[in-house]
Design a protein around this motif. Structure first.
Motif, PDB file in Angstrom:
ATOM      1  N   PRO A 132       0.798  -1.231   0.000  1.00  0.00           N
ATOM      2  CA  PRO A 132       0.000   0.000   0.000  1.00  0.00           C
ATOM      3  C   PRO A 132       0.832   1.284   0.000  1.00  0.00           C
ATOM      4  O   PRO A 132       0.317   2.352  -0.339  1.00  0.00           O
ATOM      5  N   GLU A 133       2.096   1.187   0.338  1.00  0.00           N
ATOM      6  CA  GLU A 133       2.959   2.373   0.291  1.00  0.00           C
ATOM      7  C   GLU A 133       3.256   2.711  -1.172  1.00  0.00           C
ATOM      8  O   GLU A 133       3.546   3.853  -1.518  1.00  0.00           O
ATOM      9  N   GLN A 134       3.163   1.698  -2.029  1.00  0.00           N
ATOM     10  CA  GLN A 134       3.481   1.908  -3.442  1.00  0.00           C
ATOM     11  C   GLN A 134       2.260   1.968  -4.343  1.00  0.00           C
ATOM     12  O   GLN A 134       2.240   2.689  -5.342  1.00  0.00           O
TER      13      GLN A 134
ATOM     14  N   TYR B  70      15.854  -1.692   3.248  1.00  0.00           N
ATOM     15  CA  TYR B  70      14.424  -1.379   3.418  1.00  0.00           C
ATOM     16  C   TYR B  70      13.696  -2.610   3.970  1.00  0.00           C
ATOM     17  O   TYR B  70      12.895  -2.517   4.907  1.00  0.00           O
ATOM     18  N   ARG B  74      11.873  -3.427   7.829  1.00  0.00           N
ATOM     19  CA  ARG B  74      10.518  -3.942   7.979  1.00  0.00           C
ATOM     20  C   ARG B  74      10.512  -5.242   8.762  1.00  0.00           C
ATOM     21  O   ARG B  74       9.674  -5.453   9.642  1.00  0.00           O
ATOM     22  N   SER B  81      10.306   4.463   5.601  1.00  0.00           N
ATOM     23  CA  SER B  81       9.502   4.528   4.379  1.00  0.00           C
ATOM     24  C   SER B  81      10.427   4.573   3.164  1.00  0.00           C
ATOM     25  O   SER B  81      11.615   4.871   3.274  1.00  0.00           O
ATOM     26  N   LEU B  82       9.882   4.257   1.993  1.00  0.00           N
ATOM     27  CA  LEU B  82      10.677   4.303   0.766  1.00  0.00           C
ATOM     28  C   LEU B  82      11.215   5.710   0.562  1.00  0.00           C
ATOM     29  O   LEU B  82      12.317   5.909   0.063  1.00  0.00           O
ATOM     30  N   GLU B  83      10.400   6.700   0.990  1.00  0.00           N
ATOM     31  CA  GLU B  83      10.805   8.091   0.862  1.00  0.00           C
ATOM     32  C   GLU B  83      12.062   8.363   1.688  1.00  0.00           C
ATOM     33  O   GLU B  83      13.016   8.980   1.205  1.00  0.00           O
ATOM     34  N   ARG B  93      13.332   6.313  -5.547  1.00  0.00           N
ATOM     35  CA  ARG B  93      12.263   5.636  -4.833  1.00  0.00           C
ATOM     36  C   ARG B  93      11.564   4.540  -5.631  1.00  0.00           C
ATOM     37  O   ARG B  93      11.345   3.427  -5.160  1.00  0.00           O
ATOM     38  N   GLY B  97      11.543   0.539  -4.728  1.00  0.00           N
ATOM     39  CA  GLY B  97      10.285  -0.164  -4.514  1.00  0.00           C
ATOM     40  C   GLY B  97      10.154  -1.388  -5.398  1.00  0.00           C
ATOM     41  O   GLY B  97       9.773  -2.462  -4.934  1.00  0.00           O
ATOM     42  N   ARG B  98      10.485  -1.242  -6.666  1.00  0.00           N
ATOM     43  CA  ARG B  98      10.314  -2.393  -7.562  1.00  0.00           C
ATOM     44  C   ARG B  98      11.384  -3.459  -7.322  1.00  0.00           C
ATOM     45  O   ARG B  98      11.108  -4.654  -7.442  1.00  0.00           O
ATOM     46  N   TYR B 100      12.718  -4.022  -4.352  1.00  0.00           N
ATOM     47  CA  TYR B 100      12.277  -4.653  -3.097  1.00  0.00           C
ATOM     48  C   TYR B 100      11.229  -5.722  -3.387  1.00  0.00           C
ATOM     49  O   TYR B 100      11.291  -6.830  -2.870  1.00  0.00           O
ATOM     50  N   SER B 154      -1.501   4.253   2.569  1.00  0.00           N
ATOM     51  CA  SER B 154      -0.091   4.280   2.925  1.00  0.00           C
ATOM     52  C   SER B 154       0.067   4.320   4.442  1.00  0.00           C
ATOM     53  O   SER B 154      -0.583   5.117   5.127  1.00  0.00           O
ATOM     54  N   PRO B 155       0.902   3.433   5.009  1.00  0.00           N
ATOM     55  CA  PRO B 155       1.102   3.360   6.453  1.00  0.00           C
ATOM     56  C   PRO B 155       1.611   4.674   7.052  1.00  0.00           C
ATOM     57  O   PRO B 155       1.190   5.048   8.159  1.00  0.00           O
TER      58      PRO B 155
END
Lengths: 186, 205
Positions: A132-134, B70, B74, B81-83, B93, B97-98, B100, B154-155
């Motif tokens: 959900p973050e992405q 990352y 977790r 966060s990715l940020e 970023r 993400g991809r 990960y 988003s968490p």
DNA sequence: GCTTTAAAAAGTAAACT
DNA sequence: AGTTTACTTTGTAAAGC
């Protein structure tokens, strides 16, 4: 009990075909009104039809990709327009070029909100992707039919990767029964 | 024959150098993020597993290193966060993400979605908020998540809104801008999540 | 791998009013 | 505060880098 299958709507159809004739895209771009051609950026020429709405990518080899149509009938209608436009430019186009549907994008609604966290665990973290973050959707890949479903908290979903309209129906049936047996649709 | 032997050594040396580079990068980024040594070790293990499974091919060492860190955060329950991670990495970023997602899938890490509550202690202390506010924020997160409000959100934004709401309820008000800055989300996101959470909690605005 | 095209879902971000 | 626009994800073909 409303059947989620009744909410299925085709949003986009991608198909490929070929006119059996090589093309000089530079001259086609000059003569075809509204054509976008920038070979430095992309080797295909972009031509958009208005009714039905679609975008055709025309290549030097004579192969064509049609996207954006809302049904398989619209794909044939759109490509028919493209074929006629090319014929108007004195380009010989095969009589009935074979058209192959490559992908159908569908949307549907399960009619109730979904707890994506519970579904992620229930379906198995190894079988899904939910970040959900992405992206707010949970990605669920099915083997049969071989499609990908994006499930959202609202209960709405997107099914893509299918080649026949029935693929989406089968996918929705499987998803509903799987979620039901996991007790995640109550 | 001698050539092959030399080539093997060259390859081995190159591989060794690459591994050292990756590990030093994980160390550098970990320091910048202020994560405990245990997390760096977990990140190193993930990176070595990725290397062993040949997951680096077609990807940058930096990208896999950053993703490993990352993932380690977790796994250890103290997510970045990715940020935040992208700010100390030279990989953007989107690529982190991809990568990960790929590494996580291939190594079968099976990490659950981040619980917004895991961001509360760090964000709250950065804002000098009391334990009372943290407890209230956790309560808001649990109760609203149970009502299904968390799906797809988003968490970080979710935690930020709960902290903002809790700070108001406990008379330790922080502005949306202050909370948005530490959580690295926008004020609009806080407003949207805040409205939903307040309504779900039955708190009149 | 990338480039381009289309469309949906829903969340978030940047830039405005 | 709230709006608009644009980007995130999925799949797919095409030709060329």
């Amino acid at each position: 009990m409303s059947d989620p299958k009744d909410t299925i709507n085709i949003e986009n159809v991608v198909a490929s075909t070929g006119i059996g004739q090589e093309l000089d895209l530079q001259s086609v771009a000059m003569d075809l009104e509204g054509a976008d051609y920038d070979p430095e950026q992309f080797p295909g020429l972009v031509y958009r039809t208005q009714n039905p709405k679609s975008a055709a990518l025309i290549f030097r080899s004579g192969k064509i990709v049609c996207t954006g149509a809302k049904s398989t009938d619209d794909v044939h209608e759109s490509l028919g327009i493209v074929f006629d436009k090319l014929r108007e430019l004195q380009i010989p186009v095969d009589d009935d070029p074979e058209i192959t549907v490559q992908n159908i994008v569908t949307s549907a609604d399960l009619g109730r909100n979904l707890n994506l966290n519970a579904i992620a665990i229930g379906l198995g973290l190894e079988n899904i992707e939910y970040e959900p973050e992405q992206f707010p959707g949970l990605v669920y890949r099915l083997d049969e039919p071989k499609v990908v479903a994006l499930l959202f908290g609202s209960g709405k979903l997107v099914i893509t990767g299918g080649k026949q309209p029935v693929d989406a129906e089968h996918a929705v049936d499987k998803i509903v029964s799987r979620l039901s047996e996991l007790g995640l649709l109550d | 024959r001698l050539r092959k032997w030399q080539e093997r050594i060259r390859t081995k040396d190159a591989g060794e150098r690459n591994l050292q580079f990756a590990l030093s990068e994980i160390d550098r980024m970990s320091s910048a993020l202020g994560v405990p040594r245990s997390v760096r070790e977990v990140a190193s293990v993930i990176y070595r597993r990725a290397l062993k499974e040949d997951l680096i091919r077609g990807r940058s060492i930096e990208g896999v290193s950053t993703s490993a860190l990352y993932a380690a955060c977790r796994q250890e329950g103290i997510p970045r966060s990715l940020e935040e991670v992208s700010e100390v990495s030279r990989v953007e970023r989107k690529e982190i993400g991809r990568t990960y997602r790929y590494v996580s899938q291939e190594l079968g890490l099976e990490l659950e979605p981040v619980d917004p509550k895991q961001y509360v202690p760090r964000f709250a202390s950065a804002l000098d908020l009391s334990e009372e506010v943290q407890g209230k924020a956790n309560e808001i997160i649990d109760e609203t998540a149970e009502q299904g409000l968390l799906s797809g959100k988003s968490p970080t934004g979710y935690a930020a809104a709960a902290i903002y709401a809790a700070s108001l309820l406990c008379n330790e008000k922080k502005t949306q801008r202050e909370v948005a800055d530490v959580a690295q989300v926008t004020e609009v996101t806080i407003r949207n999540r805040y409205q939903e959470q307040i309504e779900a909690m039955g708190i009149p605005s």
